[in-house]
Write a protein that holds these residues in place. Structure first.
Motif, PDB file in Angstrom:
ATOM      1  N   VAL A 196       4.664   8.517   0.068  1.00 21.42           N
ATOM      2  CA  VAL A 196       3.780   9.429   0.809  1.00 21.42           C
ATOM      3  C   VAL A 196       3.216   8.832   2.082  1.00 21.42           C
ATOM      4  O   VAL A 196       2.996   9.535   3.068  1.00 21.42           O
ATOM      5  N   GLN A 197       2.982   7.502   2.122  1.00 24.22           N
ATOM      6  CA  GLN A 197       2.451   6.912   3.353  1.00 24.22           C
ATOM      7  C   GLN A 197       3.405   7.130   4.520  1.00 24.22           C
ATOM      8  O   GLN A 197       2.990   7.341   5.659  1.00 24.22           O
ATOM      9  N   PRO A 255       4.949   9.994  -8.226  1.00 25.17           N
ATOM     10  CA  PRO A 255       5.759  10.364  -9.408  1.00 25.17           C
ATOM     11  C   PRO A 255       7.016  11.149  -9.053  1.00 25.17           C
ATOM     12  O   PRO A 255       8.008  11.085  -9.757  1.00 25.17           O
ATOM     13  N   SER A 256       6.986  11.871  -7.914  1.00 26.86           N
ATOM     14  CA  SER A 256       8.182  12.638  -7.561  1.00 26.86           C
ATOM     15  C   SER A 256       9.155  11.810  -6.756  1.00 26.86           C
ATOM     16  O   SER A 256      10.145  12.337  -6.255  1.00 26.86           O
ATOM     17  N   HIS A 296       3.053  10.690   5.649  1.00 27.65           N
ATOM     18  CA  HIS A 296       1.853  10.856   6.462  1.00 27.65           C
ATOM     19  C   HIS A 296       2.068  10.256   7.843  1.00 27.65           C
ATOM     20  O   HIS A 296       1.574  10.788   8.837  1.00 27.65           O
ATOM     21  N   ALA A 297       2.789   9.143   7.900  1.00 25.87           N
ATOM     22  CA  ALA A 297       3.079   8.538   9.200  1.00 25.87           C
ATOM     23  C   ALA A 297       3.884   9.506  10.057  1.00 25.87           C
ATOM     24  O   ALA A 297       3.643   9.663  11.255  1.00 25.87           O
ATOM     25  N   LYS A 349       8.545  10.095  -3.912  1.00 28.55           N
ATOM     26  CA  LYS A 349       8.352  10.064  -2.454  1.00 28.55           C
ATOM     27  C   LYS A 349       7.476   8.874  -2.067  1.00 28.55           C
ATOM     28  O   LYS A 349       6.641   8.410  -2.850  1.00 28.55           O
ATOM     29  N   THR A 369       3.476   3.042  -1.902  1.00 30.46           N
ATOM     30  CA  THR A 369       4.114   3.019  -3.222  1.00 30.46           C
ATOM     31  C   THR A 369       4.687   4.392  -3.535  1.00 30.46           C
ATOM     32  O   THR A 369       4.322   5.393  -2.921  1.00 30.46           O
ATOM     33  N   LEU A 385       0.827  -1.191   0.000  1.00 30.55           N
ATOM     34  CA  LEU A 385       0.000   0.000   0.000  1.00 30.55           C
ATOM     35  C   LEU A 385       0.869   1.251   0.000  1.00 30.55           C
ATOM     36  O   LEU A 385       0.397   2.350  -0.239  1.00 30.55           O
TER      37      LEU A 385
END
Lengths: 235, 246
Positions: A20-21, A15-16, A24-25, A18, A12, A10
């Motif tokens: 992201v999950q 495009p840049s 956010h964590a 990063k 992944t 989950l």
């Protein structure tokens, strides 16, 4: 892991480039209660705010600072339930190490194994990263050590560090106050002063927690009355 | 950044939102509130009491089968607030776990160990996408050998705390305000005071007097250790005592 239908990660790349999950964590960690750690020449101290949702909560039933082995302790900022999982896994890993080598696990090894678990949850299928950063304090043959582990699974050794809501002020404060030849008692006072900086309300032995380890290599969480004694000294 | 918000899935499964929140967990809390039932728990000096509304939606239903108050073992009780089906599933697993504990270790599962087990299971649902969090807040009560009467509350996020008094469900916040005032100076309630505080807290937030058949009351007392669901007659006694007192 590899939960039934979720055999894909989950977390992944965007495009840049990063993850992201994980970002956010880290945001979740940043909205958690402030905690910090300071390494002294003869020991390590870790401390955290212990703000409970209501006066009806029995504060003796909650202990945020936990020991992983007799000579290693940990504190977290972020999601409490996630930290319980990591504490449990780390304790088991420490015991397995001891069973295999008949020696207590060195701090660096335990940190590395815990960090590996956290990294796995950023890559395995059907799971999300942990919403906690950990500060691990220990004393072994290499002396006193303090490590911070992040949701990504990366870890660094620190002389002093802070995490959570008040991180920037706390770190600035620590940078000013930290000295290389600090003793454990001074470190505890500094830790209290740092917590006090960003503390909303009246600080007391009941709404902060302090854990220390000294050259005797036993990690101990201070009782509320011991914390009160230190608070008096700081006044 | 096209996948900045997790592709919109952050609301469907338990992955982080950009603000670092877990929406599914927050929605689970909403489901507990939406069930429309409020529960109260109060811990006294040597007893613990939990009270909940008994909403029977249809007169044709067999009232005795409508319950949210479950014995887990002879000595531990669980009051579930929220989705009944989730509650039943949780209770079934908790009963199994408590029985295995007794078999494995040779002594009864303590209250806080059961609470921790439930909370840890809830945490797994917040981290693994394949299972949603349960829409249940569980209050566990029992007498601990060393610590005396204990009341724990576990929520869908995996948090658990010991409480002197607490509430869950639709009117949770009003109830907690009421209880905070009553428990301010750490009173040590007797058994009667504990039960009456719990019942009157519920009456106060619901702003209505109710009959004994409209609430469920569960207690555990130090003198006999066992978890007991009060009968309608016993509840009536307490209700009478409260109205006489006022």
């Amino acid at each position: 892991m590899g939960d039934s239908q979720y055999s894909f990660s989950l977390t992944t790349f965007s495009p840049s480039g990063k993850l992201v999950q994980i970002e956010h964590a880290l945001t979740a960690v940043g909205s958690g209660q402030t905690s910090l750690g300071i390494k002294a020449v003869n020991g390590v101290v870790i401390a955290t705010e212990k703000k409970l949702p209501s006066i009806l909560v029995d504060e003796t039933s909650v202990q945020k600072i936990q020991s992983l082995t007799p000579n290693i302790g940990v504190v977290y900022s972020g999601m409490g339930p996630d930290s319980r999982v990591l504490v449990r896994k780390s304790r088991k890993q420490a015991e397995q190490y001891y069973r295999l080598y008949k020696e207590p696990i060195p701090v660096t090894q335990l940190v590395r194994e815990t960090a590996t678990v956290m990294q796995e949850f950023t890559q395995s299928g059907g799971v999300r990263p942990f919403g906690v950063s950990l500060l691990v304090a220990g004393y072994d043959d290499k002396g006193p050590q303090l490590y911070q582990v992040d949701p990504s699974g990366s870890y660094f050794s620190w002389k002093a560090s802070a995490m959570g809501k008040n991180v920037s002020n706390a770190k600035a404060f620590l940078e000013k106050r930290y000295t290389e030849d600090m003793e454990l008692d001074d470190a505890v006072h500094t830790a209290i002063l740092t917590l006090k900086e960003g503390f909303e309300g009246q600080i007391s032995g009941k709404n902060i927690e302090i854990g220390v380890i000294d050259s005797k290599r036993i990690f101990k969480v201070l009782s509320p009355s011991e914390v009160e004694d230190y608070l008096q000294e700081v006044e | 950044m096209s996948r900045g918000s997790g592709g919109g899935y952050d609301r469907h499964i338990t992955i982080f939102s950009p603000e670092g929140r877990l929406y599914q967990v927050e929605y689970a809390f909403k489901a507990v509130k939406a069930a429309g039932v409020t529960s109260i728990g109060v811990r006294g000096k040597d007893s613990v009491c939990v009270v909940t509304q008994k909403k029977v939606p249809d007169k044709l239903l067999d009232q005795t089968s409508v319950t949210l108050l479950f014995p887990i073992t002879k000595y531990l009780g669980l009051l579930a607030t929220g989705i009944t089906a989730d509650a039943r599933a949780l209770v079934q697993q908790a009963r199994n776990e408590a029985a295995e504990f007794r078999f494995r270790y040779g002594y009864e599962m303590p209250v806080d160990v059961l609470a921790r087990w439930i909370a840890d299971k809830s945490q797994v649902y917040t981290q693994h996408a394949y299972m949603r969090p349960l829409g249940v807040v569980a209050m566990i009560l029992g007498i601990d050998e060393e610590k005396g009467p204990q009341l724990f509350k576990c929520d869908p996020a995996g948090h658990f705390f010991g409480h002197k008094a607490t509430s869950a469900g639709g009117k949770e916040q009003e109830a907690i305000n009421f209880l905070e005032k009553k428990m301010k100076n750490d009173p040590e309630f007797t058994y009667e005071e504990t039960v009456q505080t719990a019942i009157s807290a519920l009456q106060s937030v619901l702003q209505e007097d109710f009959k004994a058949s409209e609430i469920e009351v569960g207690v555990v007392r130090k003198e006999d250790q066992v978890f007991k669901v009060l009968s309608t007659d016993e509840i009536d006694e307490h209700l009478t005592a409260i109205s006489e007192r006022d």
